[in-house]
Design a protein around this motif. Structure first.
Motif, mmCIF file in Angstrom:
data_model
loop_
_atom_site.group_PDB
_atom_site.id
_atom_site.type_symbol
_atom_site.label_atom_id
_atom_site.label_comp_id
_atom_site.label_asym_id
_atom_site.label_seq_id
_atom_site.Cartn_x
_atom_site.Cartn_y
_atom_site.Cartn_z
ATOM 1 N N LEU A 1 0.837 -1.201 0.000
ATOM 2 C CA LEU A 1 0.000 0.000 0.000
ATOM 3 C C LEU A 1 0.875 1.256 0.000
ATOM 4 N N ALA A 2 1.920 1.251 0.820
ATOM 5 C CA ALA A 2 2.847 2.388 0.843
ATOM 6 C C ALA A 2 3.522 2.559 -0.514
ATOM 7 N N THR A 3 3.896 1.457 -1.150
ATOM 8 C CA THR A 3 4.500 1.522 -2.488
ATOM 9 C C THR A 3 3.521 2.110 -3.490
ATOM 10 N N THR A 4 2.257 1.732 -3.371
ATOM 11 C CA THR A 4 1.238 2.260 -4.275
ATOM 12 C C THR A 4 1.108 3.773 -4.134
ATOM 13 N N TYR A 5 1.107 4.270 -2.904
ATOM 14 C CA TYR A 5 1.062 5.724 -2.702
ATOM 15 C C TYR A 5 2.304 6.394 -3.269
ATOM 16 N N ALA A 6 3.466 5.802 -3.043
ATOM 17 C CA ALA A 6 4.703 6.376 -3.574
ATOM 18 C C ALA A 6 4.681 6.416 -5.098
ATOM 19 N N MET A 7 4.171 5.343 -5.711
ATOM 20 C CA MET A 7 4.079 5.317 -7.173
ATOM 21 C C MET A 7 3.113 6.382 -7.674
ATOM 22 N N THR A 8 2.029 6.600 -6.951
ATOM 23 C CA THR A 8 1.070 7.638 -7.341
ATOM 24 C C THR A 8 1.721 9.009 -7.310
ATOM 25 N N PHE A 9 2.466 9.302 -6.250
ATOM 26 C CA PHE A 9 3.140 10.597 -6.159
ATOM 27 C C PHE A 9 4.200 10.742 -7.238
ATOM 28 N N LEU A 10 4.962 9.681 -7.494
ATOM 29 C CA LEU A 10 5.971 9.716 -8.548
ATOM 30 C C LEU A 10 5.331 9.939 -9.911
ATOM 31 N N HIS A 11 4.253 9.236 -10.179
ATOM 32 C CA HIS A 11 3.568 9.387 -11.461
ATOM 33 C C HIS A 11 3.056 10.809 -11.638
ATOM 34 N N ARG A 12 2.442 11.364 -10.608
ATOM 35 C CA ARG A 12 1.928 12.732 -10.719
ATOM 36 C C ARG A 12 3.046 13.734 -10.913
ATOM 37 N N GLN A 13 4.144 13.576 -10.184
ATOM 38 C CA GLN A 13 5.282 14.477 -10.337
ATOM 39 C C GLN A 13 5.843 14.400 -11.751
ATOM 40 N N THR A 14 5.950 13.202 -12.284
ATOM 41 C CA THR A 14 6.487 13.010 -13.630
ATOM 42 C C THR A 14 5.516 13.525 -14.685
ATOM 43 N N PHE A 15 4.229 13.243 -14.495
ATOM 44 C CA PHE A 15 3.222 13.619 -15.478
ATOM 45 C C PHE A 15 3.104 15.137 -15.604
ATOM 46 N N TYR A 16 3.214 15.827 -14.490
ATOM 47 C CA TYR A 16 3.037 17.272 -14.507
ATOM 48 C C TYR A 16 4.332 18.051 -14.661
ATOM 49 N N ALA A 17 5.428 17.360 -14.955
ATOM 50 C CA ALA A 17 6.703 18.045 -15.166
ATOM 51 C C ALA A 17 6.618 18.899 -16.427
ATOM 52 N N CYS B 1 8.244 20.535 -19.512
ATOM 53 C CA CYS B 1 9.384 20.169 -20.352
ATOM 54 C C CYS B 1 9.673 21.294 -21.335
ATOM 55 N N ASP B 2 10.906 21.772 -21.306
ATOM 56 C CA ASP B 2 11.347 22.657 -22.369
ATOM 57 C C ASP B 2 12.581 22.028 -23.008
ATOM 58 N N ASP B 3 13.108 22.645 -24.031
ATOM 59 C CA ASP B 3 14.141 22.008 -24.841
ATOM 60 C C ASP B 3 15.421 21.646 -24.081
ATOM 61 N N HIS B 4 15.812 22.450 -23.109
ATOM 62 C CA HIS B 4 17.099 22.183 -22.456
ATOM 63 C C HIS B 4 17.047 21.001 -21.487
ATOM 64 N N ASP B 5 15.882 20.585 -21.020
ATOM 65 C CA ASP B 5 15.806 19.439 -20.110
ATOM 66 C C ASP B 5 14.954 18.295 -20.672
ATOM 67 N N ARG B 6 14.776 18.299 -21.962
ATOM 68 C CA ARG B 6 13.926 17.291 -22.596
ATOM 69 C C ARG B 6 14.448 15.864 -22.387
ATOM 70 N N GLN B 7 15.735 15.653 -22.532
ATOM 71 C CA GLN B 7 16.296 14.317 -22.348
ATOM 72 C C GLN B 7 16.118 13.836 -20.910
ATOM 73 N N HIS B 8 16.306 14.735 -19.959
ATOM 74 C CA HIS B 8 16.119 14.371 -18.558
ATOM 75 C C HIS B 8 14.667 13.963 -18.292
ATOM 76 N N ILE B 9 13.717 14.713 -18.814
ATOM 77 C CA ILE B 9 12.299 14.397 -18.625
ATOM 78 C C ILE B 9 11.951 13.076 -19.291
ATOM 79 N N GLU B 10 12.424 12.847 -20.504
ATOM 80 C CA GLU B 10 12.151 11.588 -21.204
ATOM 81 C C GLU B 10 12.734 10.399 -20.448
#
Length: 95
Positions: free
Chosen positions: A11-27, A29-38
């Motif tokens: 359950l704790a892992t599921t919450y952590a994955m949810t937070f990670l997914h939201r952080q990644t999804f809402y990042a 992205c501009d050209d200088h950090d595109r590779q990092h985001i991908e």
């Protein structure tokens, strides 16, 4: 490890994955950090799909035969996750 502790850890892992997914999804992205985001998106996808596979397997094992009934919603999760893991080729990151 007691059964309840294993489920609480998942359950704790599921919450952590949810937070990670939201952080990644809402990042933003501009050209200088595109590779990092991908790269972050690829690693997030890898982590979440494999963790979800482990969690579904554990839940199915804990429920026993009841997990195989379609109305419980667990039986169809494993094949769906298999599809997500292999949808875009190999899901393991290349170092």
């Amino acid at each position: 490890m007691p059964i309840a502790a294993r489920l609480i850890a998942h359950l704790a892992t599921t919450y952590a994955m949810t937070f990670l997914h939201r952080q990644t999804f809402y990042a933003i992205c501009d050209d200088h950090d595109r590779q990092h985001i991908e790269r972050t998106v690829a690693l997030t996808r890898t982590f979440t799909t494999w963790q979800a596979c482990d969690i579904v397997t554990e839940a199915r094992e804990r429920c026993g035969a009841h997990a195989m009934f379609p109305y419980n919603g667990i039986a169809g999760l494993a094949p769906a996750l298999d599809g997500a893991i292999t949808a875009e080729g190999d899901n393991l990151p290349i170092r």
